[in-house]
Design a protein around this motif. Structure first.
Motif: not given
Length: 276
Positions: A51-59
């Protein structure tokens, strides 16, 4: 642990899934399980299906994120003060989990030895351990991560160096992690003075591990500089000036930094520099 985690198809996929996870038990579980499988050589480095890297980490929804400098400071001689310090530390360690995973996932196609990824997955494993240790201490004091506001400055370091591995190594392990070597011993002492020996022990574990994290950063920073025939100290200073907003503040723990491969020739020239 593994039964509740999604499948891990490759190192990059596992690291990316951990970054994206907003459930923090799943995030730390994925980070540690991906590290275990990678170190056991049960994963490929990457796959076209990753999968593509998210722009920001999950929180999770909490904590509320505020600008740096907008978090309250309290005396460590009070329980609320110790909770505030541990909460800030938990937030730092959570960001450190994502930063270690991001260096693996983002730079999985870089021409570096597999041992590069060995080192950073060990860092990710230990940062997840640190986050859980600090959260356990918060709960023992009647609090939890998310109860207080936290600042959002740490992820900016990742964003500003997302296209340059050498810059990422300069800013994250050699500035942000190295700062922990400077400040943690005095925090340990203060915790002991207040009688909070359990929190002091958590800080001791973090401090000992962080020496290794700075060493991983210094090793690979020097490796990349040597490959490009660049002077490591001068390259570090140029990258910090270009990519780091803030000041390098004394006092420095010169001995611990040097043991990790970060000698004063790297950072002393930057100590008086501040970027607005």
């Amino acid at each position: 642990m593994t039964g509740s985690l999604p499948p891990i198809a490759s190192l990059r996929a596992g690291a990316t899934a951990a970054i994206a996870a907003s459930d923090l038990a799943q995030k730390t579980g994925l980070a540690q399980e991906t590290a275990r499988r990678w170190h056991q050589r049960r994963l490929s480095l990457r796959s076209p299906l990753d999968p593509a890297l998210p722009e920001r980490p999950g929180r999770p929804e909490k904590p509320e994120l505020v600008r740096p400098g907008h978090t309250e400071k309290r005396s460590l001689h009070t329980v609320p003060g110790r909770i505030a310090m541990l909460h800030a530390l938990a937030h730092i360690e959570l960001n450190a989990v994502d930063l270690a995973l991001d260096i693996v996932a983002r730079f999985a196609s870089e021409p570096v030895p597999h041992s590069f990824f060995d080192g950073w997955m060990q860092v990710a494993f230990e940062e997840a351990k640190h986050f859980n240790l600090v959260c356990d201490r918060l709960r023992a004091l009647g609090a939890d991560y998310g109860d207080l506001p936290a600042h959002d400055g740490l992820w900016q370091a990742a964003h500003s160096t997302r296209n340059d591995l050498t810059a990422r190594l300069a800013v994250v392990p050699l500035i942000l992690e190295a700062r922990g070597l400077d400040v943690t011993p005095s925090l340990q002492d203060k915790m002991r003075e207040t009688g909070d020996l359990d929190s002091a022990e958590v800080l001791r574990i973090i401090y000992e591990d962080e020496k290794g994290h700075v060493a991983v950063g210094a090793k690979w920073f020097r490796f990349l500089c040597a490959r490009e025939r660049k002077d490591p100290a001068k390259t570090f200073q140029a990258l910090v000036r270009a990519n780091f907003r803030g000041a390098l503040k004394a006092p420095f723990n010169d001995i611990a930094r040097a043991e990790a491969g970060l000698t004063p020739s790297f950072y002393r020239a930057l100590a008086s520099i501040s970027h607005a």
